[in-house]
Scaffold this motif. Structure first.
Motif, short mmCIF file in Angstrom:
data_model
loop_
_atom_site.label_atom_id
_atom_site.label_comp_id
_atom_site.label_asym_id
_atom_site.label_seq_id
_atom_site.Cartn_x
_atom_site.Cartn_y
_atom_site.Cartn_z
N ASN A 95 0.85 -1.19 0.00
CA ASN A 95 0.00 0.00 0.00
C ASN A 95 0.88 1.24 0.00
O ASN A 95 2.11 1.14 0.05
N ILE A 96 0.24 2.41 -0.03
CA ILE A 96 0.99 3.67 -0.04
C ILE A 96 0.72 4.49 1.22
O ILE A 96 0.97 5.69 1.24
N ILE A 97 0.25 3.84 2.24
CA ILE A 97 0.01 4.52 3.51
C ILE A 97 1.33 5.05 4.06
O ILE A 97 2.31 4.31 4.17
N GLY A 98 1.36 6.32 4.37
CA GLY A 98 2.59 6.94 4.85
C GLY A 98 3.58 7.27 3.75
O GLY A 98 4.67 7.76 4.04
N LYS A 99 3.19 7.02 2.51
CA LYS A 99 4.08 7.31 1.38
C LYS A 99 3.47 8.35 0.45
O LYS A 99 3.62 8.29 -0.77
N GLU A 100 2.77 9.30 1.06
CA GLU A 100 2.13 10.34 0.26
C GLU A 100 3.13 11.14 -0.55
O GLU A 100 2.80 11.66 -1.62
N ASN A 101 4.37 11.25 -0.06
CA ASN A 101 5.39 12.06 -0.71
C ASN A 101 6.31 11.24 -1.62
O ASN A 101 7.35 11.73 -2.06
N TYR A 102 5.92 10.00 -1.90
CA TYR A 102 6.66 9.19 -2.86
C TYR A 102 6.09 9.44 -4.26
O TYR A 102 4.91 9.78 -4.40
N PRO A 103 6.89 9.23 -5.31
CA PRO A 103 6.33 9.38 -6.66
C PRO A 103 5.30 8.31 -6.95
O PRO A 103 5.50 7.14 -6.59
N VAL A 104 4.20 8.69 -7.55
CA VAL A 104 3.20 7.71 -7.93
C VAL A 104 3.76 6.88 -9.08
O VAL A 104 4.43 7.39 -9.97
N VAL A 105 3.52 5.57 -9.02
CA VAL A 105 4.00 4.65 -10.06
C VAL A 105 2.86 3.73 -10.48
O VAL A 105 1.73 3.90 -10.04
N GLN A 106 3.17 2.77 -11.33
CA GLN A 106 2.15 1.93 -11.98
C GLN A 106 1.19 2.82 -12.77
O GLN A 106 -0.03 2.58 -12.82
N ILE A 107 1.76 3.84 -13.40
CA ILE A 107 0.99 4.81 -14.16
C ILE A 107 1.30 4.64 -15.65
O ILE A 107 2.45 4.75 -16.08
N SER A 108 0.27 4.37 -16.44
CA SER A 108 0.45 4.26 -17.89
C SER A 108 0.45 5.65 -18.51
O SER A 108 0.12 6.65 -17.87
N TYR A 109 0.81 5.70 -19.77
CA TYR A 109 0.79 6.97 -20.51
C TYR A 109 -0.63 7.54 -20.50
O TYR A 109 -0.83 8.75 -20.31
N GLU A 110 -1.60 6.68 -20.72
CA GLU A 110 -3.00 7.10 -20.70
C GLU A 110 -3.38 7.70 -19.35
O GLU A 110 -4.08 8.72 -19.29
N ASP A 111 -2.92 7.08 -18.29
CA ASP A 111 -3.19 7.61 -16.94
C ASP A 111 -2.56 8.99 -16.75
O ASP A 111 -3.18 9.89 -16.18
#
Length: 376
Positions: free
Chosen positions: A186-202
């Motif tokens: 999960n990303i709990i506590g990782k609000e300031n990390y870069p978002v990943v698993q992002i496609s070009y469309e996303d």
């Protein structure tokens, strides 16, 4: 959809895989006829260098002064690949760029306000998918045809063939931006990390919501160099300071990461010093989408024109010689998986092609805005 899932199906069908260190094969005459290069040449107009006084800098962004750029590999870069050569001369108008990669917190705000569902979270349509894999590929069991993405796994022993990246990537059902390493993460506590698993469309959907766009490859390189012309890295040519400057793989890839740079996998944004324009993570951490098509012959074609391009948009069509199914966009900057033995894409000119529907745990993005976007 789900290009990386298609790759795994291709393994079953006997189609080979290649990694980013592989040299591009010599192009055939038949392949040349299947691509075009954009010809955006307009040297008569005035180059926008300084930020207009009547335009405010958007929050979280910085002005990138316009200027001339030698886009592509520098002469002293012994790790440069053929698709980075020959360097071309371009002029780029000034623009605004995000200081950091888009974070989990920023992307979550977008999703909460729009209800957007990323490509990694969507059901897989086999009838559509089979059009994009080698003929004769058998349909996987329904238990496998589930939403997901690729996640990284370390190997237990040394890997003699670094071209076969299936050895360290897993197709993981339930992996998405909220669960970047799989359903148990999960990303709990990782609000300031870069978002990943992002496609070009996303990434495009986020840009539309934010009133921004993705950078071109030329804009990205101009911003990364931050006024330093002719250097291999954004800080200069000294590789010995890499671990102080960027989040990359330290140790034997993909077996052991010594974490000499402080992190084994992704790092929070602003964990390393910015470049001279105040931009963070322009080397390492996560790959970043650009708007350019990935075309291995783009620089050669432009160089042959013998003209300076202004605000180039890249090739008009994609071309990847070892993958006829590919329709890829250029990604820049490298990631936490880059090492001297594999990828070395923390160099300014380094790039890779990635399919627009690909979602990976080492790929994110940042946005740009131009003066006309803010004043129209």
């Amino acid at each position: 959809m789900h290009k990386l899932f298609r790759i795994f199906l291709s393994i079953v069908a006997g189609v080979g895989l290649v990694a980013c260190k592989q040299e591009v094969k010599k192009e055939t005459e038949s392949s040349k006829s299947g691509r075009e290069i954009s010809n955006v040449i307009n040297n008569d107009s005035v180059l926008l260098v300084e930020k207009p006084n009547d335009v405010d800098t958007p929050e979280g962004m910085v002005w990138i002064p316009g200027g001339e750029l030698k886009q592509g590999a520098v002469p002293q870069d012994k790790m440069a690949m053929q698709h980075e050569k020959p360097a071309i001369n371009v002029l780029v108008d000034g623009f605004f760029m995000d200081i950091t990669e888009v974070t989990n917190a920023q992307f979550e705000k977008f999703v909460n306000e729009t209800g957007y569902v990323t490509t990694a979270e969507r059901a897989i349509d086999w009838e559509e998918l089979k059009k994009q894999v080698p003929e004769g590929t058998e349909k996987p069991h329904d238990s496998v045809l589930q939403p997901g993405a690729l996640t990284f796994k370390k190997t237990k022993t040394s890997v003699p063939n670094l071209y076969d990246f299936s050895q360290w990537w897993n197709w993981t059902i339930g992996a998405d931006w909220k669960h970047p390493n799989g359903p148990e993460s999960n990303i709990i506590g990782k609000e300031n990390y870069p978002v990943v698993q992002i496609s070009y469309e996303d990434a495009l959907a986020y840009c539309q919501w934010a009133g921004r766009r993705l950078p071109t490859e030329a804009e990205w390189e101009l911003a990364a160099r931050a006024g330093k012309k002719g250097t291999t890295f954004f800080w200069g040519d000294d590789i010995s300071v890499l671990q102080q400057r960027a989040n990359t793989w330290e140790g034997e890839f993909p077996v052991t990461n010594t974490k000499a740079d402080g992190f084994e996998f992704r790092a929070p944004v602003k964990s390393y010093p910015p470049n001279d324009y105040g931009l963070y993570d322009m080397a390492g951490n996560v790959w970043e989408w650009t708007s350019d098509w990935y075309n291995t012959n783009y620089y050669k074609e432009v160089k042959a024109m013998g003209e300076v391009q202004k605000n180039p948009q890249g090739a008009t069509k994609p071309f990847t010689p070892n993958n006829p199914y590919a329709k890829e966009k250029v990604i820049k900057g490298g990631s936490f998986l880059c090492s001297a033995s594999y990828c070395a894409s923390y160099r300014v000119s380094a790039k890779m092609g990635s399919s627009m529907d690909s979602s990976l745990e080492h790929t994110g993005f940042r946005t740009v805005a131009t003066v006309d976007m803010l004043t129209d």
